[in-house]
Each structure stands twice: as structure tokens, then as C-alpha cells.
Design an enzyme around this catalytic site. Structure first.
Site, short mmCIF file in Angstrom:
data_model
loop_
_atom_site.label_atom_id
_atom_site.label_comp_id
_atom_site.label_asym_id
_atom_site.label_seq_id
_atom_site.Cartn_x
_atom_site.Cartn_y
_atom_site.Cartn_z
N ARG A 35 37.30 61.60 0.37
CA ARG A 35 36.80 60.39 -0.36
C ARG A 35 36.77 60.38 -1.81
O ARG A 35 36.86 61.60 -2.24
CB ARG A 35 35.53 60.09 0.11
CG ARG A 35 35.57 59.78 1.55
CD ARG A 35 34.09 59.75 2.20
NE ARG A 35 33.93 59.41 3.34
CZ ARG A 35 34.12 60.63 4.45
NH1 ARG A 35 33.88 61.65 4.28
NH2 ARG A 35 33.95 60.15 5.90
N LYS A 62 29.69 62.71 2.92
CA LYS A 62 28.94 61.55 3.17
C LYS A 62 28.10 61.78 4.36
O LYS A 62 28.51 62.53 5.27
CB LYS A 62 30.30 60.34 3.69
CG LYS A 62 29.64 59.07 4.33
CD LYS A 62 30.96 58.30 4.65
CE LYS A 62 30.53 56.70 5.29
NZ LYS A 62 31.80 56.07 5.62
N HIS A 128 40.64 54.90 -2.25
CA HIS A 128 40.24 55.28 -0.99
C HIS A 128 41.61 54.85 0.01
O HIS A 128 41.64 55.46 0.99
CB HIS A 128 39.19 54.20 -0.46
CG HIS A 128 38.44 54.66 0.69
ND1 HIS A 128 37.41 55.57 0.73
CD2 HIS A 128 38.73 54.43 2.07
CE1 HIS A 128 37.30 55.88 1.83
NE2 HIS A 128 37.92 55.33 2.65
N ARG A 131 43.71 57.71 1.69
CA ARG A 131 43.35 58.13 2.96
C ARG A 131 44.23 57.46 4.10
O ARG A 131 44.58 58.02 4.90
CB ARG A 131 42.06 58.06 3.10
CG ARG A 131 41.11 59.01 2.18
CD ARG A 131 39.56 58.51 2.08
NE ARG A 131 38.89 58.40 3.35
CZ ARG A 131 38.64 59.63 4.00
NH1 ARG A 131 38.79 60.88 3.42
NH2 ARG A 131 37.65 59.74 4.90
N HIS A 155 36.42 62.77 9.15
CA HIS A 155 35.78 61.71 9.97
C HIS A 155 35.05 62.38 11.19
O HIS A 155 35.31 63.44 11.83
CB HIS A 155 36.66 60.82 10.73
CG HIS A 155 37.51 59.91 9.71
ND1 HIS A 155 38.79 59.39 10.00
CD2 HIS A 155 37.02 59.44 8.61
CE1 HIS A 155 38.97 58.41 8.85
NE2 HIS A 155 37.82 58.66 8.09
N TYR A 165 30.25 69.00 21.81
CA TYR A 165 30.98 70.07 22.53
C TYR A 165 32.26 70.53 21.56
O TYR A 165 32.45 71.89 21.66
CB TYR A 165 31.06 69.84 23.82
CG TYR A 165 30.03 69.85 24.65
CD1 TYR A 165 29.27 70.81 24.99
CD2 TYR A 165 29.38 68.36 24.89
CE1 TYR A 165 28.20 70.66 25.91
CE2 TYR A 165 28.24 68.39 25.84
CZ TYR A 165 27.76 69.57 26.18
OH TYR A 165 26.64 69.35 26.72
#
Length: 193
Positions: A35, A62, A128, A131, A155, A165
Site C-alpha cells: 500500500r 492496515k 495504489h 498493486r 490481503h 488455519y
């Protein structure tokens, strides 16, 4: 921008006539695709050259308090070379991208965005957006596990059960992927430092 326009965008960034800090910020943004706020907040102490990584502290990530964790970004040699362009200018400051107006603070993300505007990309590209470009090209290459790409983008797993998990970081694959991405950009437009 679509990937076909990436070479011209890189040429415009490399030739940017504005300040060095902003130009280097755009070069780093294009290569690490985290970011933009994370790029401009990069601190010299977050860089681990011996390990070849940049560790973004959890407070710079974030997310909600308590959910964030540090993000380890593998940096290929070319990215280290680009960052080192700023050491003579900002090496004594906390921030790699220290503001010229107030060196105790980083430049704003708008400095990078407005530089893109100045080179003709208003309405066509944002910081941005690097990305999205990187994610698209990396996923379309078929060379990388989609989880490695998503992890590099920091993400979160959308499937809460899987996320609870699956703690895989895909670090070794991400190292290879980041080197491939850096080489890919150099093949598109050679960068002479």
C-alpha cells in the site's frame, strides 16, 4: 493502466523531473506493490539488508487494532539499489522518504499520486494501481501460487475458517516472485542507476 501501457509509465517515472524522493518512491512502489502509505512510511530501521527484507511494523499495517501483524517484504537487489539512492539525502532521518518541508515526517501519498498526474496519468493510474497491475501480471503468468501473490499484497484470507488455519506465508516463493517481478520490470524498461 493495462499491462501494455506499463513500459511507457515506467519510462515516465524514471525520467520524472521532480524531486528525487518522489521519483524513488514511485520506483519502489512499482516494485514492491504494498500500500502507498506503507511505502512512504518506510523507516531505515525497518530495513534488514542482511536478511534481504523490509519488515513493515504492525502499527503501519492496515487493519483493526489487535488484528494487524508485521508484514515481511522480500526486497530484490535492484530495490535495495533504488532505496540507497536516498541514503545521502535522508540517511540521517527516520524515514527513507522524509519530507523536504519537515524531515521528521514522511512525504504524503499524495506526493506520489500528484507526480503520476504530472507525467500524464491523471484519471488513468494511481499509486495504489501498482498493486492491481502487479497482481494481474503475476497471476496471469501462471508461475506463482495465488496465495503467494495475495500474501505479498498483505490481503487477508476471506474464508474465515481457512484463514484461521492457514498461516502459510509462502516466503520462499514470494522471494522468487519478487525477484521475477523486478527482472520483469527491468526487461520492460532497463533502469540505469
Amino acid at each position: 493502466v493495462p499491462k501494455q501501457e506499463l513500459p511507457e509509465l515506467l519510462r515516465q517515472i524514471y525520467a520524472y523531473w521532480g524531486d528525487l524522493v518522489t521519483r524513488v518512491g514511485l520506483m519502489v512502489q512499482s516494485r514492491v506493490f504494498v500500500r502507498p502509505i506503507e511505502v512512504v512510511s518506510m523507516k531505515w530501521t525497518d530495513l534488514r539488508p542482511d536478511d534481504g527484507v523490509w519488515v513493515i511494523p504492525e502499527e503501519d499495517m492496515k487493519g483493526e487494532e489487535g488484528e494487524r501483524k508485521p508484514h515481511v517484504v522480500p526486497l530484490p537487489p535492484r530495490v535495495w539499489q533504488i532505496i540507497e539512492l536516498l541514503r545521502p539525502l535522508n540517511g540521517e532521518h527516520v524515514y527513507v522518504f522524509a519530507s523536504m518541508d519537515n524531515p521528521k515526517k514522511p512525504i504524503s501519498t499524495n506526493a506520489l499520486l500528484f507526480a503520476l498526474y504530472r507525467v500524464g496519468y491523471r484519471g488513468r493510474m494511481t499509486t495504489h494501481g501498482f498493486r492491481a497491475v502487479a497482481s494481474t501480471i503475476l497471476n496471469e503468468s501462471g508461475l506463482w501460487h495465488k496465495d503467494a501473490v495475495e500474501r505479498q499484497l498483505a490481503h487477508k484470507e476471506k474464508d474465515e475458517v481457512r484463514g484461521a488455519y492457514n498461516r502459510a506465508e509462502h516466503f520462499e516463493e514470494r522471494k522468487r516472485m519478487m525477484q521475477w517481478w523486478s527482472d520483469y520490470l527491468d526487461d520492460l524498461v532497463p533502469l540505469d542507476l
